[in-house]
Design a protein around this motif. Structure first.
Motif, mmCIF file in Angstrom:
data_model
loop_
_atom_site.group_PDB
_atom_site.id
_atom_site.type_symbol
_atom_site.label_atom_id
_atom_site.label_comp_id
_atom_site.label_asym_id
_atom_site.label_seq_id
_atom_site.Cartn_x
_atom_site.Cartn_y
_atom_site.Cartn_z
ATOM 1 N N ILE A 20 0.872 -1.167 0.000
ATOM 2 C CA ILE A 20 0.000 0.000 0.000
ATOM 3 C C ILE A 20 0.912 1.221 0.000
ATOM 4 C CG2 ILE A 20 -1.708 1.297 1.322
ATOM 5 C CD1 ILE A 20 -2.758 -1.431 2.308
ATOM 6 N N PHE A 21 0.686 2.123 -0.942
ATOM 7 C CA PHE A 21 1.531 3.290 -1.106
ATOM 8 C C PHE A 21 0.812 4.553 -0.652
ATOM 9 C CE2 PHE A 21 2.767 0.193 -4.354
ATOM 10 C CZ PHE A 21 4.098 0.024 -4.019
ATOM 11 N N MET A 22 1.584 5.538 -0.260
ATOM 12 C CA MET A 22 1.017 6.811 0.190
ATOM 13 C C MET A 22 0.143 7.448 -0.893
ATOM 14 S SD MET A 22 2.020 7.244 3.285
ATOM 15 C CE MET A 22 1.712 8.960 3.605
ATOM 16 N N GLU A 23 0.511 7.265 -2.148
ATOM 17 C CA GLU A 23 -0.247 7.900 -3.225
ATOM 18 C C GLU A 23 -1.424 7.056 -3.725
ATOM 19 O OE1 GLU A 23 3.412 5.871 -4.819
ATOM 20 O OE2 GLU A 23 3.156 7.480 -3.404
ATOM 21 N N ASP A 24 -1.632 5.872 -3.146
ATOM 22 C CA ASP A 24 -2.788 5.053 -3.509
ATOM 23 C C ASP A 24 -4.076 5.778 -3.119
ATOM 24 O OD1 ASP A 24 -1.244 3.001 -4.511
ATOM 25 O OD2 ASP A 24 -1.530 1.663 -2.803
ATOM 26 N N THR A 25 -5.068 5.662 -3.977
ATOM 27 C CA THR A 25 -6.364 6.249 -3.660
ATOM 28 C C THR A 25 -7.085 5.365 -2.642
ATOM 29 O OG1 THR A 25 -7.532 5.031 -5.398
ATOM 30 C CG2 THR A 25 -6.559 7.176 -6.005
ATOM 31 N N ARG A 26 -8.116 5.903 -2.055
ATOM 32 C CA ARG A 26 -8.902 5.136 -1.078
ATOM 33 C C ARG A 26 -9.437 3.846 -1.718
ATOM 34 N NH1 ARG A 26 -12.889 8.262 2.472
ATOM 35 N NH2 ARG A 26 -11.341 7.868 4.057
#
Length: 97
Positions: free
Chosen positions: A69-75
Motif C-alpha cells: 500500500i503506497f502513500m499515493e494510492d487512492t482510497r
C-alpha cells in the motif's frame, strides 16, 4: 544512491525498515563529516518490516504494486488491495492483515 537521495530531497526525518538502517546511519555519519556544507543530520526512525499482502511475502515491495500500500494510492485502491490480501481466518502468524 539511497544515501544521496536523503540529501537531494533534503529529508530531515528518514522513516524506513530495519533493512535500510545501515544506509540511514551512513547518511548521519556523512552529514557530521561534511558539517561545513551545512547538511542536516537526518533523524532516523526505523521500524520492523511490514509483511506483503500476498501469501509468503516477508515484506511489502514497491516492485510488486499489488503487494504493498503506497502513500499515493487512492482510497479505492487501498480498499481493493486489502480485499485481495492474503488473510486466512483465525491465523495470526504471517497474516499481513
Amino acid at each position: 544512491m539511497q544515501c544521496a537521495d536523503i540529501f537531494f530531497l533534503r529529508a530531515e526525518i528518514c522513516q524506513l525498515g530495519m533493512d535500510q538502517r545501515k544506509v540511514n546511519m551512513l547518511a548521519r555519519e556523512y552529514a557530521e563529516e561534511k558539517a561545513k556544507r551545512r547538511l542536516v543530520k537526518p533523524i532516523i526512525l526505523s521500524h520492523r518490516m511490514l509483511p506483503g499482502l500476498k501469501q509468503g511475502q516477508e515484506k511489502m515491495s514497491k516492485s510488486d504494486p499489488d503487494s504493498a500500500i503506497f502513500m499515493e494510492d487512492t482510497r479505492s485502491e487501498v480498499n481493493a488491495k486489502i480485499k485481495r490480501a492474503y488473510c486466512p481466518p483465525q491465523i495470526i502468524e504471517g497474516n499481513p492483515v
